[in-house]
Each structure stands twice: as C-alpha cells, then as structure tokens.
Design an enzyme around this catalytic site. Sequence first.
Site, PDB file in Angstrom:
ATOM      1  CB  SER A 190      -4.283  10.567   0.486  1.00  0.00           C
ATOM      2  OG  SER A 190      -2.972  10.087   0.264  1.00  0.00           O
ATOM      3  CG  ASP A 191      -1.172  15.619   3.945  1.00  0.00           C
ATOM      4  OD1 ASP A 191      -0.057  15.436   3.413  1.00  0.00           O
ATOM      5  OD2 ASP A 191      -1.388  16.557   4.731  1.00  0.00           O
ATOM      6  CE1 TYR A 192       2.925  13.184  -0.605  1.00  0.00           C
ATOM      7  CE2 TYR A 192       5.068  12.933   0.430  1.00  0.00           C
ATOM      8  CZ  TYR A 192       4.302  13.252  -0.671  1.00  0.00           C
ATOM      9  OH  TYR A 192       4.922  13.626  -1.852  1.00  0.00           O
ATOM     10  N   GLY A 241      -2.172   9.341   4.649  1.00  0.00           N
ATOM     11  CA  GLY A 241      -3.465   9.620   5.253  1.00  0.00           C
ATOM     12  C   GLY A 241      -4.382   8.408   5.347  1.00  0.00           C
TER      13      GLY A 241
END
Length: 378
Positions: free
Chosen positions: A265-267, A269
């Site tokens: 995941s992007d941070y 997310g």
Amino acid sequence: MHDLLDRMTLDEKLAQLGSTYVYKILDGNELDHGRAAGVMEHGIGHISRIGGASALEPHEVAEIANTIQHHLLTRTRLGVPAIVHEECLAGVMVKGATSFPQGIGIAATWDPDISYAVGRSIARQMRAGGAHQGLAPVLDVCRDPRWGRVEETSGEDPYLVASMGVASIRGLQAGGNEDGVIATAKHFAGHGAPEGGMNSAPPHFGPRELREVYLTPFEAAVRVADVRSFMHAYHEIDGVPCIANRELLVDTLRVQWGFDGTMVSDYNGVEELVATHRIVPTLSEAAAASLEAGVDVELPNTAGYGEPLKAAVVSGRIVEAVVDRSVARVLRQKFELGLFEDPMIPPTGLRPSADDAALARRAAEASVVLLKNNAGVL
C-alpha cells in the site's frame, strides 16, 4: 514456505501483512525491546525506513537493523525476519548516502545505462544499511506541469518512462540476495495526470489512453524487467480507488501481465478508504476491500491489517484463504532475499565510494540540456 504458513496462527499471518515505522520501537538511538515486543509480538512484515525515519548515523542504521532482526529471531515464536524498506528515488534516504539527480534529470540524459548504474549504486548502499526493498522507481507518465511531483518522473513520453524505468529496476534488482533489492513500481496507475495538477486528485482519461499511455511503463516493468513489487496510487479511476480496484490490481496486473510479486500500500492508503474516499464505514471493511483487491502489505504502519482485518476474518466477511495468499507472497520474497539463511549485515553500515560520487557527477552532467538560439527560435 508452505510448511511455515501451515504452522502460523491467524495473528502470525496478519503480522506478516503489517509494518511499523522504526521510530515506534526505538528509545533514542536504541531498540526498545518492550515497545518492540508490543508492536512485533507475532512478528512483522516490514520495518519502515530505519534510516529515512530516524536521525541515526549510517553505522547506527546497520546496528539497529541487526538488533531488530535478532529480536524477531529470538523473541517471537516462529522467528521470521523482517523486510526493511527505504525511500530511494534519487538515492537512498539515509545520512551519508549518495545523492543523485531526480528522475526528470536522469531521464534528460536519454541514457538507460546511467539509470541502470544509479540503480545498482543505490541497491548496494541500501543493502549495506540492512534494507531490502526500495520504494522506487516512479513510473508515472506526467503530462501536467502543474503537478508538484514532476521531478520524480521521467516526463511525458511513455516509451522514455518505460525505458528508464526498466533500466532502474534492473539495476536495483540485479544483485539478487547479495546486494540487490526489491524494486517497487509506483504509483499504479495514472498518478501523473491529476485533475488540476493537484496531488492525488482523480485523473480523467478513457480506457484506451489509460492503457496506451499510463499503463505502458508498468507493463514493461513486469514483462521486461520482472519487477518484484508494486505500489498502488492514491486516487480513483472512474470513481473506484486504485487500492480497491480489483480490475486494475488483479485482472490487469496479475492475470493479463503475469505479475507474481507483492503489492504494497502507499502510505496510509488503507485508512484513506474510510477517511478520504469514504466508500466504506470502518477500517475492518477497508482492510477487507484492500486485501481482496490484491494489496498484500500495509505500509508504513499496521492500521487496518491488524485487529480490523482479523475481525473481518472471524466474522466471515473475508475468508482466511485470501490472507494466506498474501502471506505466501510475503514469505516467498523473504526466502528469495535470503533472510531465513542470515538476515544480519556487517555493522559498518553504508559507505559510499568515490565511484558513487563520480557516477552522480556524470549523471548530473549528462542531464544538462543546452538550448541554441537559432534565428530567434530556441
């Protein structure tokens, strides 16, 4: 790998899908074993940015990396080591690391060999500091100069972005489990064309433009460079957040292209499905939706993939086999990295060489573009 997975409890499986910022388990410049025991009681998937999220000196980064791995080996039931990731768009973000030109500068060299060499240098420096995965390269095709992250990209042409990206991935991953790292292709997909140039705003393009322009570099990353990890984009495409877009993350990426690595995941997310996109009411629903869509690991901390995801499994909202699928991917990468054989590194830490500095200078010089004034036309 499957033998280890079969011996895991649900809590131990979920731990492999989670992460923690390093500062949450430090006391000053030392590992706090009490905090670590609370955060990593059942193990951990990733440690987020030992160098980039602390004020540690290079040798201290290496020492903390070893101490964390030793804690996991000796103070958890199964002794599963962690993957350490760092940001590394223009050099690994650790004190003393070599600083290279940004992506737009590397692209301006028009030289994939330079992109490859920079990737190799970054990977060697990362492994010397105990890191195993780099959150790079950025494969976003940028066609709106108002966007504030243009410098991270290789520009507006999908062929150039793909060429430089493939070279960077090959450089990062070339050393295998000795001095190579897992490259992370990001941000999947269309992140470089946000509405109004606003970061994370939704893009507006049709299916053909999405495939022919914005997906092209990512497809090359899989088919040509065998990239080992992906990171989703924050925005929505046609109203569907990328993190919960099974058509994008599974049907396109895994089924059509054959990607078999991990999706991180992007941070934060997972949390954004509740707080920003507002398509689900709870973290439990957000975690289930993300995991079902193909997101294997939550970064930079465990929010949804801990107790909220456990509640979704216990209630029957999501079957445990979906958890097992992602855990198997994470464990396989840990085996591929050689972490089960020996996760420890020499305690000297990152020491860039004169060759690294010379490469940074050569890349910067090659990126310079001079315009000629010919009869009043540049």
